[in-house]
Design a protein around this motif. Structure first.
Motif, mmCIF file in Angstrom:
data_model
loop_
_atom_site.group_PDB
_atom_site.id
_atom_site.type_symbol
_atom_site.label_atom_id
_atom_site.label_comp_id
_atom_site.label_asym_id
_atom_site.label_seq_id
_atom_site.Cartn_x
_atom_site.Cartn_y
_atom_site.Cartn_z
ATOM 1 N N THR A 295 0.868 -1.175 0.000
ATOM 2 C CA THR A 295 0.000 0.000 0.000
ATOM 3 C C THR A 295 0.901 1.220 0.000
ATOM 4 O O THR A 295 1.828 1.322 0.807
ATOM 5 N N LYS A 296 0.634 2.127 -0.921
ATOM 6 C CA LYS A 296 1.438 3.348 -1.045
ATOM 7 C C LYS A 296 0.524 4.564 -0.983
ATOM 8 O O LYS A 296 -0.553 4.572 -1.563
ATOM 9 N N ARG A 297 1.016 5.561 -0.283
ATOM 10 C CA ARG A 297 0.336 6.864 -0.255
ATOM 11 C C ARG A 297 1.121 7.765 -1.216
ATOM 12 O O ARG A 297 2.281 8.102 -0.958
ATOM 13 N N LEU A 298 0.501 8.117 -2.328
ATOM 14 C CA LEU A 298 1.154 8.885 -3.379
ATOM 15 C C LEU A 298 0.742 10.349 -3.297
ATOM 16 O O LEU A 298 -0.444 10.665 -3.355
ATOM 17 N N ARG A 299 1.737 11.234 -3.176
ATOM 18 C CA ARG A 299 1.493 12.673 -3.271
ATOM 19 C C ARG A 299 1.931 13.078 -4.675
ATOM 20 O O ARG A 299 3.119 12.993 -5.005
ATOM 21 N N ILE A 300 0.960 13.473 -5.491
ATOM 22 C CA ILE A 300 1.219 13.699 -6.910
ATOM 23 C C ILE A 300 1.016 15.173 -7.265
ATOM 24 O O ILE A 300 0.054 15.805 -6.819
ATOM 25 N N THR A 301 1.923 15.694 -8.056
ATOM 26 C CA THR A 301 1.761 17.009 -8.682
ATOM 27 C C THR A 301 1.682 16.781 -10.180
ATOM 28 O O THR A 301 2.574 16.184 -10.777
ATOM 29 N N TRP A 302 0.576 17.227 -10.759
ATOM 30 C CA TRP A 302 0.352 17.069 -12.190
ATOM 31 C C TRP A 302 0.796 18.312 -12.939
ATOM 32 O O TRP A 302 0.463 19.424 -12.542
ATOM 33 N N ASN A 303 1.519 18.145 -14.001
ATOM 34 C CA ASN A 303 1.861 19.220 -14.936
ATOM 35 C C ASN A 303 2.372 20.476 -14.240
ATOM 36 O O ASN A 303 1.939 21.587 -14.526
ATOM 37 N N LYS A 304 3.274 20.250 -13.275
ATOM 38 C CA LYS A 304 3.906 21.327 -12.502
ATOM 39 C C LYS A 304 2.883 22.236 -11.837
ATOM 40 O O LYS A 304 3.090 23.432 -11.656
ATOM 41 N N GLY A 305 1.724 21.660 -11.464
ATOM 42 C CA GLY A 305 0.677 22.393 -10.761
ATOM 43 C C GLY A 305 -0.199 23.250 -11.642
ATOM 44 O O GLY A 305 -1.023 24.013 -11.146
ATOM 45 N N LYS A 306 -0.089 23.126 -12.947
ATOM 46 C CA LYS A 306 -0.851 23.998 -13.856
ATOM 47 C C LYS A 306 -2.204 23.419 -14.247
ATOM 48 O O LYS A 306 -3.167 24.154 -14.397
ATOM 49 N N TYR A 307 -2.284 22.097 -14.471
ATOM 50 C CA TYR A 307 -3.557 21.465 -14.810
ATOM 51 C C TYR A 307 -3.496 19.989 -14.459
ATOM 52 O O TYR A 307 -2.434 19.418 -14.249
ATOM 53 N N ALA A 308 -4.674 19.382 -14.383
ATOM 54 C CA ALA A 308 -4.812 18.015 -13.881
ATOM 55 C C ALA A 308 -4.251 16.976 -14.839
ATOM 56 O O ALA A 308 -4.139 17.202 -16.044
ATOM 57 N N GLY A 309 -3.915 15.827 -14.265
ATOM 58 C CA GLY A 309 -3.516 14.648 -15.016
ATOM 59 C C GLY A 309 -4.420 13.502 -14.612
ATOM 60 O O GLY A 309 -5.459 13.720 -13.978
ATOM 61 N N SER A 310 -4.015 12.279 -14.930
ATOM 62 C CA SER A 310 -4.858 11.129 -14.631
ATOM 63 C C SER A 310 -4.011 9.955 -14.145
ATOM 64 O O SER A 310 -2.963 9.662 -14.709
ATOM 65 N N LEU A 311 -4.485 9.287 -13.096
ATOM 66 C CA LEU A 311 -3.857 8.090 -12.555
ATOM 67 C C LEU A 311 -4.875 6.960 -12.621
ATOM 68 O O LEU A 311 -5.956 7.062 -12.047
ATOM 69 N N THR A 312 -4.537 5.884 -13.346
ATOM 70 C CA THR A 312 -5.427 4.736 -13.492
ATOM 71 C C THR A 312 -4.703 3.488 -13.023
ATOM 72 O O THR A 312 -3.544 3.262 -13.380
ATOM 73 N N LEU A 313 -5.378 2.683 -12.192
ATOM 74 C CA LEU A 313 -4.834 1.419 -11.703
ATOM 75 C C LEU A 313 -5.376 0.280 -12.562
ATOM 76 O O LEU A 313 -6.593 0.163 -12.753
ATOM 77 N N PHE A 314 -4.470 -0.539 -13.076
ATOM 78 C CA PHE A 314 -4.835 -1.747 -13.814
ATOM 79 C C PHE A 314 -4.383 -2.928 -12.979
ATOM 80 O O PHE A 314 -3.201 -3.262 -12.957
ATOM 81 N N GLY A 315 -5.321 -3.526 -12.258
ATOM 82 C CA GLY A 315 -5.035 -4.688 -11.438
ATOM 83 C C GLY A 315 -5.645 -5.929 -12.052
ATOM 84 O O GLY A 315 -6.328 -5.853 -13.078
ATOM 85 N N PRO A 316 -5.443 -7.087 -11.419
ATOM 86 C CA PRO A 316 -5.961 -8.336 -11.973
ATOM 87 C C PRO A 316 -7.480 -8.344 -12.136
ATOM 88 O O PRO A 316 -8.004 -8.958 -13.050
ATOM 89 N N ALA A 317 -8.197 -7.646 -11.260
ATOM 90 C CA ALA A 317 -9.658 -7.646 -11.324
ATOM 91 C C ALA A 317 -10.231 -6.428 -12.047
ATOM 92 O O ALA A 317 -11.442 -6.330 -12.222
ATOM 93 N N ASP A 318 -9.382 -5.490 -12.467
ATOM 94 C CA ASP A 318 -9.844 -4.266 -13.130
ATOM 95 C C ASP A 318 -9.815 -4.466 -14.635
ATOM 96 O O ASP A 318 -8.805 -4.261 -15.283
ATOM 97 N N THR A 319 -10.940 -4.864 -15.209
ATOM 98 C CA THR A 319 -10.945 -5.203 -16.629
ATOM 99 C C THR A 319 -10.642 -4.006 -17.519
ATOM 100 O O THR A 319 -9.992 -4.145 -18.541
ATOM 101 N N THR A 320 -11.098 -2.820 -17.154
ATOM 102 C CA THR A 320 -10.820 -1.648 -17.987
ATOM 103 C C THR A 320 -9.960 -0.618 -17.267
ATOM 104 O O THR A 320 -9.688 0.440 -17.811
ATOM 105 N N GLY A 321 -9.542 -0.897 -16.065
ATOM 106 C CA GLY A 321 -8.762 0.063 -15.286
ATOM 107 C C GLY A 321 -9.678 0.872 -14.386
ATOM 108 O O GLY A 321 -10.864 1.048 -14.669
ATOM 109 N N ARG A 322 -9.119 1.353 -13.278
ATOM 110 C CA ARG A 322 -9.881 2.137 -12.310
ATOM 111 C C ARG A 322 -9.200 3.487 -12.144
ATOM 112 O O ARG A 322 -8.064 3.566 -11.671
#
Length: 184
Positions: free
Chosen positions: A125-152
């Motif tokens: 388990t990881k706690r991720l502190r993320i900065t997207w695009n140097k704080g200018k606009y949002a990005g996207s984080l998707t998890l693809f696990g064994p049970a995630d057929t299309t990603g979460r």
């Protein structure tokens, strides 16, 4: 059963089958683009009668990017664009299937350009502190696990800084022009 192909290359647009029947895990791929041209990589689910296009990643020039083919998709369509009517770029594109050990695990301080793929190991388990695009606009984080057929999708659509807790196993697709992560 023969081993599935692990590497592909071409000078032209092409769809490649990356999943053999019975393969149900997410598949990380690394793609290298073409000097002087744009390359679009479309994740596809194809059957004999239908096709469904998932997400698309775009590469400019000789960029090297990573994507994940979700468990319910089986191919990737690479479309080579030209910058104008007379110049179509120099060289061909390359794609390769990555082994689990070829994908860096999430740890410490990391940054990069996306799309990019990182690994989170089983039972971690990881706690991720993320900065997207140097704080200018949002990005996207998707998890693809064994049970995630299309990603979460785990990220908020309008946050430029966020903290997300992720439990493995799986692959994390970071989709942004620039991203930075701290797990400390």
């Amino acid at each position: 059963m023969k081993d599935p192909q692990q590497q592909w290359k071409s000078w032209r647009s092409r769809e490649i089958l990356v999943r053999e029947a019975g393969d149900t895990a997410p598949i990380p791929l690394e793609i290298r683009g073409v000097f002087g041209a744009q390359l679009s990589a479309h994740v596809v689910r194809r059957t004999e009668t239908t096709q469904k296009v998932g997400y698309t990643a775009t590469l400019w020039g000789r960029d090297r990017r990573r994507v994940v083919v979700p468990p319910d998709h089986n191919s990737i369509r690479l479309y080579r664009h030209s910058s104008d009517a007379t110049f179509t770029g120099v060289g061909g594109w390359k794609a390769r299937r990555l082994a689990e050990q070829d994908v860096e695990p999430v740890a410490g301080e990391m940054s990069g350009e996306g799309p990019w793929v990182l690994r989170i190991d089983e039972g971690t388990t990881k706690r991720l502190r993320i900065t997207w695009n140097k704080g200018k606009y949002a990005g996207s984080l998707t998890l693809f696990g064994p049970a995630d057929t299309t990603g979460r999708v785990l990220s908020a659509p309008d946050h430029t800084h966020e903290t997300i807790t992720v439990t493995g196993p799986g692959y994390l697709l970071l989709y942004a022009e620039h991203w930075s992560i701290s797990t400390r």
